[in-house]
Design an enzyme around this catalytic site. Sequence first.
Site, PDB file in Angstrom:
ATOM      1  CB  SER A   1      -1.497 -58.830  39.083  1.00 53.57           C
ATOM      2  OG  SER A   1      -1.797 -59.974  39.011  1.00 53.57           O
TER       3      SER A   1
ATOM      4  CE1 TYR B   1       3.716 -60.355  41.466  1.00 55.27           C
ATOM      5  CE2 TYR B   1       1.772 -61.717  41.035  1.00 55.27           C
ATOM      6  CZ  TYR B   1       2.596 -60.877  40.826  1.00 55.27           C
ATOM      7  OH  TYR B   1       2.228 -60.210  39.337  1.00 55.27           O
TER       8      TYR B   1
HETATM    9  N1  LIG Z   1       3.788 -61.598  33.331  1.00 51.08           N
HETATM   10  C1  LIG Z   1       2.380 -61.422  34.044  1.00 51.08           C
HETATM   11  O1  LIG Z   1       1.959 -62.442  33.791  1.00 51.08           O
HETATM   12  C2  LIG Z   1       2.084 -60.567  34.968  1.00 51.08           C
HETATM   13  C3  LIG Z   1       0.680 -60.505  35.336  1.00 51.08           C
HETATM   14  C4  LIG Z   1       0.337 -59.675  36.074  1.00 51.08           C
HETATM   15  C5  LIG Z   1       1.265 -58.574  36.582  1.00 51.08           C
HETATM   16  N2  LIG Z   1       2.365 -58.579  36.065  1.00 51.08           N
HETATM   17  C6  LIG Z   1       3.308 -57.430  36.592  1.00 51.08           C
HETATM   18  O2  LIG Z   1       3.917 -56.857  35.611  1.00 51.08           O
HETATM   19  C7  LIG Z   1       5.150 -56.273  36.053  1.00 51.08           C
HETATM   20  C8  LIG Z   1       6.166 -56.485  34.976  1.00 51.08           C
HETATM   21  O3  LIG Z   1       6.492 -57.836  34.972  1.00 51.08           O
HETATM   22  P1  LIG Z   1       6.687 -58.512  33.460  1.00 51.08           P
HETATM   23  O4  LIG Z   1       5.631 -59.564  33.511  1.00 51.08           O
HETATM   24  O5  LIG Z   1       7.043 -57.587  32.689  1.00 51.08           O
HETATM   25  O6  LIG Z   1       7.792 -59.416  33.962  1.00 51.08           O
HETATM   26  P2  LIG Z   1       9.626 -59.346  33.624  1.00 51.08           P
HETATM   27  O7  LIG Z   1       9.454 -59.546  32.231  1.00 51.08           O
HETATM   28  O8  LIG Z   1      10.062 -60.307  34.333  1.00 51.08           O
HETATM   29  O9  LIG Z   1       9.932 -57.873  34.029  1.00 51.08           O
HETATM   30  C9  LIG Z   1      10.138 -57.600  35.126  1.00 51.08           C
HETATM   31  C10 LIG Z   1      10.898 -56.273  35.159  1.00 51.08           C
HETATM   32  O10 LIG Z   1      11.161 -55.934  36.350  1.00 51.08           O
HETATM   33  C11 LIG Z   1      12.590 -55.702  36.909  1.00 51.08           C
HETATM   34  N3  LIG Z   1      13.100 -55.937  38.100  1.00 51.08           N
HETATM   35  C12 LIG Z   1      12.844 -57.058  38.847  1.00 51.08           C
HETATM   36  N4  LIG Z   1      13.474 -56.861  39.933  1.00 51.08           N
HETATM   37  C13 LIG Z   1      14.028 -55.693  40.043  1.00 51.08           C
HETATM   38  C14 LIG Z   1      14.812 -55.260  40.852  1.00 51.08           C
HETATM   39  N5  LIG Z   1      15.240 -55.749  42.052  1.00 51.08           N
HETATM   40  N6  LIG Z   1      15.092 -53.714  40.767  1.00 51.08           N
HETATM   41  C15 LIG Z   1      14.890 -53.151  39.676  1.00 51.08           C
HETATM   42  N7  LIG Z   1      14.132 -53.706  38.777  1.00 51.08           N
HETATM   43  C16 LIG Z   1      13.709 -55.005  38.878  1.00 51.08           C
HETATM   44  C17 LIG Z   1      13.150 -56.533  35.716  1.00 51.08           C
HETATM   45  O11 LIG Z   1      14.574 -55.793  35.362  1.00 51.08           O
HETATM   46  P3  LIG Z   1      15.761 -56.352  35.976  1.00 51.08           P
HETATM   47  O12 LIG Z   1      15.846 -57.759  35.701  1.00 51.08           O
HETATM   48  O13 LIG Z   1      16.686 -55.932  34.642  1.00 51.08           O
HETATM   49  O14 LIG Z   1      16.173 -55.695  36.918  1.00 51.08           O
HETATM   50  C18 LIG Z   1      12.133 -56.253  34.461  1.00 51.08           C
HETATM   51  O15 LIG Z   1      12.517 -55.204  33.624  1.00 51.08           O
HETATM   52  C19 LIG Z   1       5.411 -56.710  37.433  1.00 51.08           C
HETATM   53  O16 LIG Z   1       4.882 -55.900  38.373  1.00 51.08           O
HETATM   54  C20 LIG Z   1       4.767 -57.978  37.492  1.00 51.08           C
HETATM   55  O17 LIG Z   1       3.956 -58.295  38.677  1.00 51.08           O
HETATM   56  C21 LIG Z   1       2.822 -59.467  35.210  1.00 51.08           C
END
Ligand SMILES: NC(=O)c1ccc[n+]([C@@H]2O[C@H](COP(=O)([O-])OP(=O)(O)OC[C@H]3O[C@@H](n4cnc5c(N)ncnc54)[C@H](OP(=O)(O)O)[C@@H]3O)[C@@H](O)[C@H]2O)c1
Length: 261
Positions: free
Chosen positions: A141, A154
């Site tokens: 990130s 985080y």
């Molecule tokens: N969105 C942003 O603004 C942003 C910015 C920078 C980086 N990121 C990073 O991008 C990545 C993906 O996030 P996203 O934005 O796509 O968020 P999201 O829509 O909330 O998706 C998160 C994913 O992680 C899985 N997950 C969460 N806790 C878990 C656990 N205990 N065991 C297994 N799987 C788990 C969730 O699946 P289940 O709930 O089905 O388990 C979901 O598929 C993350 O690493 C996040 O830190 C996001």
Amino acid sequence: MDRRETALITGASMGIGKELAKIFASDGRDLVLVARSEDKLQSLARELESAHGIAAHVVPADLTDPGAPARIFSVLENEGLGVDYLVNNAGFGANGPFAELPLQSQMDMLQVNIDALVALTHLALQGMLARKRGRILNIASTAGFQPGPDMAVYYATKSFVLLFSEGIAEEVKDAGVTVTAHCPGATATNFAGTAGNDTSILFKLGAAPADKVARHAYRSMMKGKVVAIEGLMNWLTAFSVRFSPRFLVRKIARWMNKTGA
Ligand SMILES: NC(=O)c1ccc[n+]([C@@H]2O[C@H](COP(=O)([O-])OP(=O)(O)OC[C@H]3O[C@@H](n4cnc5c(N)ncnc54)[C@H](OP(=O)(O)O)[C@@H]3O)[C@@H](O)[C@H]2O)c1
């Protein structure tokens, strides 16, 4: 090639991970989809199998469980599946002063964002190094470039992902394996809602679509980039942090994470 390549993607049930799964499938790769929501993974798997003629395996797992990575790989071994691409995408954040957030959720965050990522990388690298071929995409990130008051754990986990990825990228670069730390900025997924961050100034300034972020991550990984930042503004922010006084970086980050404004 005697078999189709396989991509293991964590956090594939929604958001950036789901979009990455669609891209890998449209490029003809088989999939191993990991997350807790088995129903969502199953319906994505069936959709991508029928759209692209690939095989999609569902391995439900809660990555807060320290035994999950080894269990995932033993399922793959039993099914005779190798991992050509590993995408460590699962992750979550939490907004609020560290001392006021429940300790267990912060420890779970370390487990998912760091420990599981390290364990899965170690497990996947064994086969990749033996085959002298493989790509690892770790979703870090822009948070990884700076401290994050009100999301302190985080931001620190994402710093770890960035530095860990860079470190091992250098170790394996002559062994046919690439490691990419991809750094999205605010992205329109469930992340902000889960983190309690959706009313923050950062997210009010705008969030990139998940499919655009996923395409950038995929391209960066395929090119073997070690660090990739999505979007010019995000790149400028990450770059400016290097030259700004730390007190100012902390203040701005806290302001950006302020919720309910
Ligand atoms: N969105 C942003 O603004 C942003 C910015 C920078 C980086 N990121 C990073 O991008 C990545 C993906 O996030 P996203 O934005 O796509 O968020 P999201 O829509 O909330 O998706 C998160 C994913 O992680 C899985 N997950 C969460 N806790 C878990 C656990 N205990 N065991 C297994 N799987 C788990 C969730 O699946 P289940 O709930 O089905 O388990 C979901 O598929 C993350 O690493 C996040 O830190 C996001």
